[in-house]
Write an enzyme that holds these catalytic residues in place. Structure first.
Site, PDB file in Angstrom:
ATOM      1  N   LYS A  78      88.957  14.349   8.728  1.00 13.57           N
ATOM      2  CA  LYS A  78      89.343  14.843  10.046  1.00 13.57           C
ATOM      3  C   LYS A  78      89.049  16.331  10.195  1.00 13.57           C
ATOM      4  CE  LYS A  78      90.520  10.901  11.626  1.00 13.57           C
ATOM      5  NZ  LYS A  78      89.633  10.235  12.607  1.00 13.57           N
TER       6      LYS A  78
ATOM      7  N   TYR B 147      91.295  11.257   4.000  1.00 15.92           N
ATOM      8  CA  TYR B 147      91.501  11.191   5.449  1.00 15.92           C
ATOM      9  C   TYR B 147      91.539  12.595   6.042  1.00 15.92           C
ATOM     10  CZ  TYR B 147      93.481   9.718   9.928  1.00 15.92           C
ATOM     11  OH  TYR B 147      93.694   9.500  11.267  1.00 15.92           O
TER      12      TYR B 147
ATOM     13  N   ASN C 285      85.599   6.379  17.510  1.00 11.38           N
ATOM     14  CA  ASN C 285      86.998   6.081  17.209  1.00 11.38           C
ATOM     15  C   ASN C 285      87.197   5.356  15.881  1.00 11.38           C
ATOM     16  OD1 ASN C 285      89.925   5.258  17.866  1.00 11.38           O
ATOM     17  ND2 ASN C 285      88.882   3.283  17.753  1.00 11.38           N
TER      18      ASN C 285
END
Length: 287
Positions: free
Chosen positions: A160, A156, A91
């Site tokens: 992802k 980012y 996470n």
């Protein structure tokens, strides 16, 4: 392959980025459902506070996800403390400054990828022996940015998208070991990290260019509950909130339309020009 539908009672859940936000809420909800939780993060103090709050089935372990050796020690310590690891929740993550690829500090770009992509790979690698032993489950915390345009958030989005590929590869490679792998495609979540990102003028401009139902944040409690249901069911894919799944299913159309809309949106173009001109500044939290 282990059966679906196992509950969390008695399972050991190893969670990175557990000191706050989504990681902490996943830990709280898993603990309430009877799990033992290994709280992992860069700073031991907040982790110990959360462990004290949760009680005897929780323990804190210090490790930065940029350090594979530290993650291996945390995994070994968690196994020694709890007897094993049944679930890994990768996470931990950070958000980059809202800059273009041409203007972002290279160190900021590379650090984001190091934490948000390589950190998830390191987390899996460190816990894999324990997961294989218990035929466990991996949950990678992803984002709609796996398929959304990454304008002013390139590192980012790159991370992802990479995490998505990591999940697909792991799902195939670990199948013979009885280890299942899931990826959570999550929309915007109401956390302090999200609030900090959208306090930036450039990010706010991008947000205004996107339909409001997409950028409306869901509660961290809802996001954590959906992630945990995916873990219990050993799902290969979790999506939340509800609008994510149809966009994901039609991603070939979604991504093409999104690119065109963003390319021709005046506020997005102004935000890009402002970033290139070096006029980035923070808005007030209430803006």
């Amino acid at each position: 392959m282990p059966p679906a539908g196992d509950d969390l009672e008695g399972k050991v859940v190893f969670i990175t980025g557990a000191a706050r936000g989504l990681g902490a809420e996943i830990a709280r909800q898993a603990h309430r459902r009877g799990a033992h939780v290994a709280l992992v993060g860069r700073r031991l103090g907040p982790l110990r506070e959360l462990a004290d709050e949760l009680g005897s089935k929780a323990a804190a372990f210090e490790a930065d996800v940029t350090d594979l050796g530290a993650l291996r020690r945390a995994a070994d310590d968690a196994v020694a403390h709890f007897g094993g690891i049944d679930v890994t929740v990768a996470n931990a993550g950070i958000a980059p400054p809202s800059e273009t690829i041409a203007t972002i500090d290279p160190e900021d770009f590379e650090r984001t990828v190091d934490v948000d992509l390589l950190g998830q790979w390191r987390t899996v690698r460190a816990t894999l022996p324990a997961l294989i032993e218990r035929r466990g489950h991996v949950m990678l915390v992803g984002s709609v940015y796996a398929f959304f345009n990454g304008v002013l958030a390139a590192p980012y989005a790159v991370s992802k998208a990479g995490v998505e590929q990591l999940s697909r590869t792991l799902r195939v490679e670990l199948a013979d070991h009885g280890v299942t792998v899931g990826l959570a495609y999550l929309g915007f979540i109401d956390t302090d990290l999200a609030a900090e990102v959208f306090a930036d003028d450039h990010a706010s401009a991008i947000r205004r260019a996107i339909p409001g139902f997409i950028t409306r944040p869901m509660t961290v409690e809802r996001a954590a509950a959906d992630v945990l249901e995916g873990i219990v069911d050993r799902s290969g894919r979790v999506s939340a909130p509800g609008w994510v799944e149809p966009l994901l299913a039609a991603r070939s159309i979604t991504t093409a339309v999104m690119d065109v809309v963003l390319m021709h949106n005046r506020s997005v173009r102004d935000a890009i020009r402002a970033a290139e001109a070096g006029t980035r500044h923070r808005s007030s939290p209430s803006a």
